[in-house]
Design a protein around this motif. Structure first.
Motif, PDB file in Angstrom:
ATOM      1  N   PHE A 161      95.425  14.991  -0.956  1.00 42.35           N
ATOM      2  CA  PHE A 161      96.824  14.726  -0.631  1.00 42.35           C
ATOM      3  C   PHE A 161      97.223  15.234   0.751  1.00 42.35           C
ATOM      4  O   PHE A 161      98.023  14.614   1.428  1.00 42.35           O
ATOM      5  CB  PHE A 161      97.751  15.352  -1.681  1.00 42.35           C
ATOM      6  CG  PHE A 161      97.687  14.663  -3.002  1.00 42.35           C
ATOM      7  CD1 PHE A 161      98.394  13.494  -3.233  1.00 42.35           C
ATOM      8  CD2 PHE A 161      96.910  15.167  -4.027  1.00 42.35           C
ATOM      9  CE1 PHE A 161      98.333  12.847  -4.455  1.00 42.35           C
ATOM     10  CE2 PHE A 161      96.838  14.532  -5.255  1.00 42.35           C
ATOM     11  CZ  PHE A 161      97.538  13.365  -5.465  1.00 42.35           C
ATOM     12  N   VAL A 162      96.710  16.390   1.154  1.00 44.90           N
ATOM     13  CA  VAL A 162      97.102  16.987   2.430  1.00 44.90           C
ATOM     14  C   VAL A 162      96.086  16.593   3.494  1.00 44.90           C
ATOM     15  O   VAL A 162      94.954  17.069   3.504  1.00 44.90           O
ATOM     16  CB  VAL A 162      97.217  18.522   2.321  1.00 44.90           C
ATOM     17  CG1 VAL A 162      97.603  19.122   3.663  1.00 44.90           C
ATOM     18  CG2 VAL A 162      98.225  18.900   1.252  1.00 44.90           C
ATOM     19  N   ALA A 163      96.505  15.706   4.404  1.00 43.74           N
ATOM     20  CA  ALA A 163      95.611  15.212   5.450  1.00 43.74           C
ATOM     21  C   ALA A 163      95.535  16.179   6.627  1.00 43.74           C
ATOM     22  O   ALA A 163      94.475  16.341   7.225  1.00 43.74           O
ATOM     23  CB  ALA A 163      96.092  13.842   5.942  1.00 43.74           C
ATOM     24  N   GLU A 164      96.659  16.822   6.967  1.00 45.25           N
ATOM     25  CA  GLU A 164      96.684  17.706   8.137  1.00 45.25           C
ATOM     26  C   GLU A 164      97.838  18.685   8.011  1.00 45.25           C
ATOM     27  O   GLU A 164      98.928  18.322   7.577  1.00 45.25           O
ATOM     28  CB  GLU A 164      96.869  16.882   9.418  1.00 45.25           C
ATOM     29  CG  GLU A 164      96.972  17.715  10.675  1.00 45.25           C
ATOM     30  CD  GLU A 164      97.304  16.895  11.917  1.00 45.25           C
ATOM     31  OE1 GLU A 164      97.281  17.484  13.010  1.00 45.25           O
ATOM     32  OE2 GLU A 164      97.596  15.683  11.802  1.00 45.25           O
ATOM     33  N   VAL A 165      97.582  19.933   8.403  1.00 45.87           N
ATOM     34  CA  VAL A 165      98.634  20.938   8.525  1.00 45.87           C
ATOM     35  C   VAL A 165      98.573  21.440   9.958  1.00 45.87           C
ATOM     36  O   VAL A 165      97.565  21.983  10.390  1.00 45.87           O
ATOM     37  CB  VAL A 165      98.426  22.115   7.541  1.00 45.87           C
ATOM     38  CG1 VAL A 165      99.485  23.182   7.770  1.00 45.87           C
ATOM     39  CG2 VAL A 165      98.440  21.624   6.105  1.00 45.87           C
TER      40      VAL A 165
END
Length: 180
Positions: A161-165
């Motif tokens: 779900f989290v592609a980039e932070v």
């Protein structure tokens, strides 16, 4: 880490990362020699045991840690100049902080406090979904609560779900799935 956050705006509108971060609360005394029992607010209680200096309450009064150990998911601290039960009792309910510069995080790690208020974008089309309003720390994984307008999303903090932070530029890109 689960830490409190107050977002400040720095140059170019990006947030300034808070210098002092909450790491736990002194809940009671431990024994007769002035030790205190701390409820840690971190991924693991061992994290809190690494620090030689902690800061007490919003005044950020520094206090030296003589020794620290984990006991039943709590941290037992022996603090310098606290030698008896009365001295330890005076610290009950105090919030403990660390100085961000004293924390050595592994590459790619960040404080959850740095996510609060972060803009969240759809990874496919770049549309802004909203901002992170809360982080739920659940047993399986964290969940980011994103609020935008009248909508709310609960995004599992997993690579699917989290592609980039991007902490420096204050945004997160997420992959939305049908029905999310």
């Amino acid at each position: 880490l689960r830490l409190c956050f107050t977002q400040l705006t720095g140059k170019e509108g990006f947030p300034m990362l808070q210098q002092y971060l909450e790491v736990g609360k002194i809940t009671n005394v431990h024994g007769l020699m002035g030790e205190v029992r701390v409820q840690p607010w971190a991924d693991s209680p061992e994290f809190l045991c690494r620090f030689k200096t902690l800061y007490v309450d919003k005044t950020h009064w520094p206090i030296q840690v003589e020794r620290a150990r984990v006991h039943k998911n709590m941290v037992i601290l022996k603090l310098k100049d606290i030698t008896d039960v009365n001295g330890a009792l005076a610290l009950r309910n105090a919030i403990l902080y660390i100085d961000r510069k004293d924390a050595d995080l592994p590459e790619g790690s960040f404080f959850l406090a740095d996510l609060m208020g972060m803009e969240v974008r759809d990874a496919k089309n770049g549309a802004v979904l909203g901002k992170i309003a809360d982080v739920l720390t659940l047993p399986a994984n964290n969940v980011y609560v994103v609020r935008g307008g009248e909508r709310e999303w609960m995004i599992p903090a997993v690579p699917e779900f989290v592609a980039e932070v991007n902490i420096d530029e204050d945004y997160m890109r997420v992959n939305l799935m049908e029905g999310l």
